[in-house]
Scaffold this motif. Structure first.
Motif, PDB file in Angstrom:
ATOM      1  N   ARG A 299      -2.859 -38.084 -41.641  1.00 41.98           N
ATOM      2  CA  ARG A 299      -3.681 -38.955 -40.802  1.00 41.98           C
ATOM      3  C   ARG A 299      -2.978 -39.235 -39.483  1.00 41.98           C
ATOM      4  O   ARG A 299      -3.615 -39.249 -38.417  1.00 41.98           O
ATOM      5  N   LEU A 300      -1.677 -39.471 -39.544  1.00 40.68           N
ATOM      6  CA  LEU A 300      -0.929 -39.741 -38.324  1.00 40.68           C
ATOM      7  C   LEU A 300      -1.028 -38.569 -37.355  1.00 40.68           C
ATOM      8  O   LEU A 300      -1.320 -38.746 -36.164  1.00 40.68           O
ATOM      9  N   GLU A 301      -0.801 -37.367 -37.867  1.00 40.48           N
ATOM     10  CA  GLU A 301      -0.844 -36.190 -36.997  1.00 40.48           C
ATOM     11  C   GLU A 301      -2.243 -35.994 -36.420  1.00 40.48           C
ATOM     12  O   GLU A 301      -2.397 -35.626 -35.245  1.00 40.48           O
ATOM     13  N   ALA A 302      -3.281 -36.252 -37.226  1.00 40.77           N
ATOM     14  CA  ALA A 302      -4.655 -36.100 -36.748  1.00 40.77           C
ATOM     15  C   ALA A 302      -4.974 -37.114 -35.654  1.00 40.77           C
ATOM     16  O   ALA A 302      -5.622 -36.780 -34.645  1.00 40.77           O
ATOM     17  N   ASP A 303      -4.537 -38.353 -35.841  1.00 39.97           N
ATOM     18  CA  ASP A 303      -4.781 -39.369 -34.813  1.00 39.97           C
ATOM     19  C   ASP A 303      -4.076 -39.019 -33.512  1.00 39.97           C
ATOM     20  O   ASP A 303      -4.639 -39.180 -32.417  1.00 39.97           O
ATOM     21  N   LEU A 304      -2.841 -38.562 -33.609  1.00 40.21           N
ATOM     22  CA  LEU A 304      -2.108 -38.178 -32.408  1.00 40.21           C
ATOM     23  C   LEU A 304      -2.795 -37.009 -31.707  1.00 40.21           C
ATOM     24  O   LEU A 304      -2.980 -37.021 -30.488  1.00 40.21           O
ATOM     25  N   ALA A 305      -3.183 -36.000 -32.481  1.00 39.09           N
ATOM     26  CA  ALA A 305      -3.818 -34.828 -31.887  1.00 39.09           C
ATOM     27  C   ALA A 305      -5.127 -35.203 -31.202  1.00 39.09           C
ATOM     28  O   ALA A 305      -5.429 -34.703 -30.100  1.00 39.09           O
ATOM     29  N   ALA A 306      -5.909 -36.080 -31.816  1.00 40.97           N
ATOM     30  CA  ALA A 306      -7.178 -36.506 -31.224  1.00 40.97           C
ATOM     31  C   ALA A 306      -6.966 -37.312 -29.950  1.00 40.97           C
ATOM     32  O   ALA A 306      -7.895 -37.475 -29.150  1.00 40.97           O
ATOM     33  N   SER A 307      -5.746 -37.818 -29.758  1.00 41.22           N
ATOM     34  CA  SER A 307      -5.414 -38.623 -28.587  1.00 41.22           C
ATOM     35  C   SER A 307      -4.668 -37.828 -27.526  1.00 41.22           C
ATOM     36  O   SER A 307      -4.156 -38.399 -26.562  1.00 41.22           O
ATOM     37  N   GLY A 308      -4.582 -36.513 -27.721  1.00 46.17           N
ATOM     38  CA  GLY A 308      -3.911 -35.669 -26.740  1.00 46.17           C
ATOM     39  C   GLY A 308      -2.407 -35.639 -26.883  1.00 46.17           C
ATOM     40  O   GLY A 308      -1.692 -35.305 -25.931  1.00 46.17           O
ATOM     41  N   LEU A 309      -1.913 -35.963 -28.088  1.00 43.67           N
ATOM     42  CA  LEU A 309      -0.478 -36.007 -28.333  1.00 43.67           C
ATOM     43  C   LEU A 309      -0.090 -35.000 -29.417  1.00 43.67           C
ATOM     44  O   LEU A 309      -0.870 -34.734 -30.330  1.00 43.67           O
ATOM     45  N   GLU A 310       1.115 -34.502 -29.310  1.00 44.65           N
ATOM     46  CA  GLU A 310       1.635 -33.510 -30.251  1.00 44.65           C
ATOM     47  C   GLU A 310       2.796 -34.115 -31.032  1.00 44.65           C
ATOM     48  O   GLU A 310       3.759 -34.612 -30.439  1.00 44.65           O
ATOM     49  N   LEU A 311       2.694 -34.099 -32.353  1.00 42.76           N
ATOM     50  CA  LEU A 311       3.752 -34.633 -33.196  1.00 42.76           C
ATOM     51  C   LEU A 311       4.992 -33.756 -33.094  1.00 42.76           C
ATOM     52  O   LEU A 311       4.922 -32.532 -33.238  1.00 42.76           O
ATOM     53  N   VAL A 312       6.137 -34.385 -32.857  1.00 42.26           N
ATOM     54  CA  VAL A 312       7.417 -33.670 -32.772  1.00 42.26           C
ATOM     55  C   VAL A 312       8.196 -33.820 -34.069  1.00 42.26           C
ATOM     56  O   VAL A 312       8.693 -32.848 -34.638  1.00 42.26           O
ATOM     57  N   GLU A 313       8.286 -35.055 -34.581  1.00 41.82           N
ATOM     58  CA  GLU A 313       9.069 -35.287 -35.799  1.00 41.82           C
ATOM     59  C   GLU A 313       8.659 -36.613 -36.418  1.00 41.82           C
ATOM     60  O   GLU A 313       8.302 -37.560 -35.704  1.00 41.82           O
ATOM     61  N   ILE A 314       8.708 -36.666 -37.745  1.00 43.01           N
ATOM     62  CA  ILE A 314       8.494 -37.907 -38.492  1.00 43.01           C
ATOM     63  C   ILE A 314       9.800 -38.269 -39.192  1.00 43.01           C
ATOM     64  O   ILE A 314      10.390 -37.438 -39.886  1.00 43.01           O
ATOM     65  N   LEU A 315      10.222 -39.510 -39.012  1.00 42.51           N
ATOM     66  CA  LEU A 315      11.445 -40.013 -39.636  1.00 42.51           C
ATOM     67  C   LEU A 315      11.054 -41.138 -40.585  1.00 42.51           C
ATOM     68  O   LEU A 315      10.311 -42.044 -40.202  1.00 42.51           O
ATOM     69  N   THR A 316      11.530 -41.096 -41.822  1.00 38.74           N
ATOM     70  CA  THR A 316      11.205 -42.143 -42.782  1.00 38.74           C
ATOM     71  C   THR A 316      12.489 -42.755 -43.348  1.00 38.74           C
ATOM     72  O   THR A 316      13.564 -42.167 -43.276  1.00 38.74           O
ATOM     73  N   ASP A 317      12.326 -43.948 -43.928  1.00 36.71           N
ATOM     74  CA  ASP A 317      13.438 -44.556 -44.656  1.00 36.71           C
ATOM     75  C   ASP A 317      13.619 -43.812 -45.979  1.00 36.71           C
ATOM     76  O   ASP A 317      12.727 -43.069 -46.412  1.00 36.71           O
ATOM     77  N   PRO A 318      14.757 -43.978 -46.652  1.00 35.17           N
ATOM     78  CA  PRO A 318      15.002 -43.215 -47.893  1.00 35.17           C
ATOM     79  C   PRO A 318      13.940 -43.414 -48.963  1.00 35.17           C
ATOM     80  O   PRO A 318      13.680 -42.506 -49.757  1.00 35.17           O
ATOM     81  N   GLN A 319      13.290 -44.592 -48.989  1.00 37.04           N
ATOM     82  CA  GLN A 319      12.252 -44.848 -49.987  1.00 37.04           C
ATOM     83  C   GLN A 319      10.860 -44.424 -49.513  1.00 37.04           C
ATOM     84  O   GLN A 319       9.888 -44.616 -50.231  1.00 37.04           O
ATOM     85  N   GLN A 320      10.786 -43.897 -48.308  1.00 41.71           N
ATOM     86  CA  GLN A 320       9.529 -43.411 -47.731  1.00 41.71           C
ATOM     87  C   GLN A 320       8.439 -44.488 -47.731  1.00 41.71           C
ATOM     88  O   GLN A 320       7.283 -44.248 -48.073  1.00 41.71           O
ATOM     89  N   ARG A 321       8.844 -45.665 -47.301  1.00 41.76           N
ATOM     90  CA  ARG A 321       7.899 -46.774 -47.187  1.00 41.76           C
ATOM     91  C   ARG A 321       7.279 -46.843 -45.795  1.00 41.76           C
ATOM     92  O   ARG A 321       6.150 -47.305 -45.626  1.00 41.76           O
ATOM     93  N   PHE A 322       8.031 -46.408 -44.787  1.00 39.47           N
ATOM     94  CA  PHE A 322       7.659 -46.599 -43.400  1.00 39.47           C
ATOM     95  C   PHE A 322       8.054 -45.348 -42.610  1.00 39.47           C
ATOM     96  O   PHE A 322       8.933 -44.599 -43.042  1.00 39.47           O
ATOM     97  N   ALA A 323       7.399 -45.131 -41.472  1.00 39.72           N
ATOM     98  CA  ALA A 323       7.706 -43.952 -40.679  1.00 39.72           C
ATOM     99  C   ALA A 323       7.837 -44.296 -39.202  1.00 39.72           C
ATOM    100  O   ALA A 323       7.076 -45.142 -38.677  1.00 39.72           O
TER     101      ALA A 323
END
Length: 330
Positions: A299-323
């Motif tokens: 969903r994040l990548e789709a929202d960015l793409a629809a807004s004219g943005l290109e995802l470079v990298e996603i960083l998460t905490d070790p428990q993958q709660r937040f990005a």
């Protein structure tokens, strides 16, 4: 050798008479709809800001801790990927988490300017003064305004000095999908070639964990939610009884977002004298005060793409709660 002196900070305010009418217009629009709602930006008067700081300390509320953990673990990587000389932060607050990133940019030898953007003038001025002491030579150019109305006042980037525009804390989740993509597109307009958007997003997880985060056992979030009624009483000469409304938070599984609501305990008619109106509530009628969307990477990548943005990298905490995601103009 003489110490490097920081130039005097500049703080410019773009809040005017329109700020008061923003609350009035939102209340007039939101409380006359068949399903009543108020936008969450009106939570944050001085009392609301203090209550939110207390929310972040509650054991159930993980987003702030998880985001800070990502910054502590990965700020060096963010500095390396972006080479940023400038950090623009929307909703900067006290810049508590931001200092981790500022440290990384300073240690990389690239840091030149910080632009805190917040609706509270005193906070922007305090942060500007503190950072000048902590980061000798740093340029600080503060902006006091509403980031939904005043983005055009962000200073232009300096050629050859890459910037990060940071929108942290998961605040992007407060926008419904169409408005979210529209706002992301406006953030993209702040980016030049070589610039990056650093976006904080909460991730989809166990609904019980999500609901507990917005309904802590100590009742701090409940007080925070009701505080918006105190704001209306003070600013619009309304006559709400905050204790006559129950706090209610739940995870909407269809939309994958948390909703916070206030539920009237009984029938009542509330005068809002500043608007020359009265608002009727039935027993158990609800007012939606916040949505907080939760994201999957897709969903994040789709929202960015629809807004004219290109995802470079996603960083998460070790428990993958937040990005935290880095993106750039496509």
């Amino acid at each position: 050798m003489k110490p490097t002196l920081s130039p005097a900070p500049t703080v410019r305010s773009y809040l005017d008479e329109g700020a008061g009418s923003s609350l009035a217009n939102d209340v007039l629009d939101g409380l006359t709809r068949p399903f009543k709602e108020l936008p969450p930006k009106h939570f944050y008067d001085a009392v609301g800001a203090d209550l939110f700081d207390r929310i972040c300390e509650q054991p159930e509320y993980y987003p702030t801790r998880a985001e800070r953990e990502i910054l502590q673990l990965r700020s060096g990587d963010i500095a390396r990927i972006t080479g940023a000389a400038e950090l623009v932060e929307l909703g900067s607050g006290t810049a508590a988490k931001t200092r981790v990133l500022l440290d990384a940019l300073r240690d990389a030898g690239t840091l030149r300017r910080y632009v805190p953007f917040d609706v509270t003038e005193g906070m922007v001025r305090d942060v500007a003064a503190a950072l000048l002491d902590e980061y000798p030579g740093l340029e600080v150019e503060g902006i006091v305004g509403d980031f939904e109305r005043h983005l055009q006042h962000v200073p232009p980037s300096v050629p050859g000095r890459p910037r990060i525009v940071a929108f942290l804390g998961g605040t992007i989740g407060n926008f419904i999908p169409g408005s979210r993509r529209e706002f992301l597109a406006s953030l993209g307009e702040l980016l030049s070639d070589g610039d990056h958007l650093l976006l904080g997003t909460d991730l989809v997880k166990d609904p019980a964990v999500l609901e507990a985060a917005y309904d802590d056992a100590a009742g701090v979030t409940a007080a925070f939610n009701r505080n918006v009624l105190h704001v209306l009483n003070r600013e619009l000469d309304a006559d709400f009884e905050p204790d006559a409304f129950d706090h209610f938070a739940f995870f909407d599984r269809e939309h994958e977002w948390i909703e916070m609501r206030l539920r009237a305990q009984r029938r009542m008619v509330v005068p809002i004298r500043g608007l020359g109106m009265e608002v009727a509530f039935e027993a158990r009628e609800e007012v939606r005060t916040e949505i907080s969307a939760k994201f999957t990477p897709e969903r994040l990548e789709a929202d960015l793409a629809a807004s004219g943005l290109e995802l470079v990298e996603i960083l998460t905490d070790p428990q993958q709660r937040f990005a935290l995601s880095l993106s750039r103009r496509a």
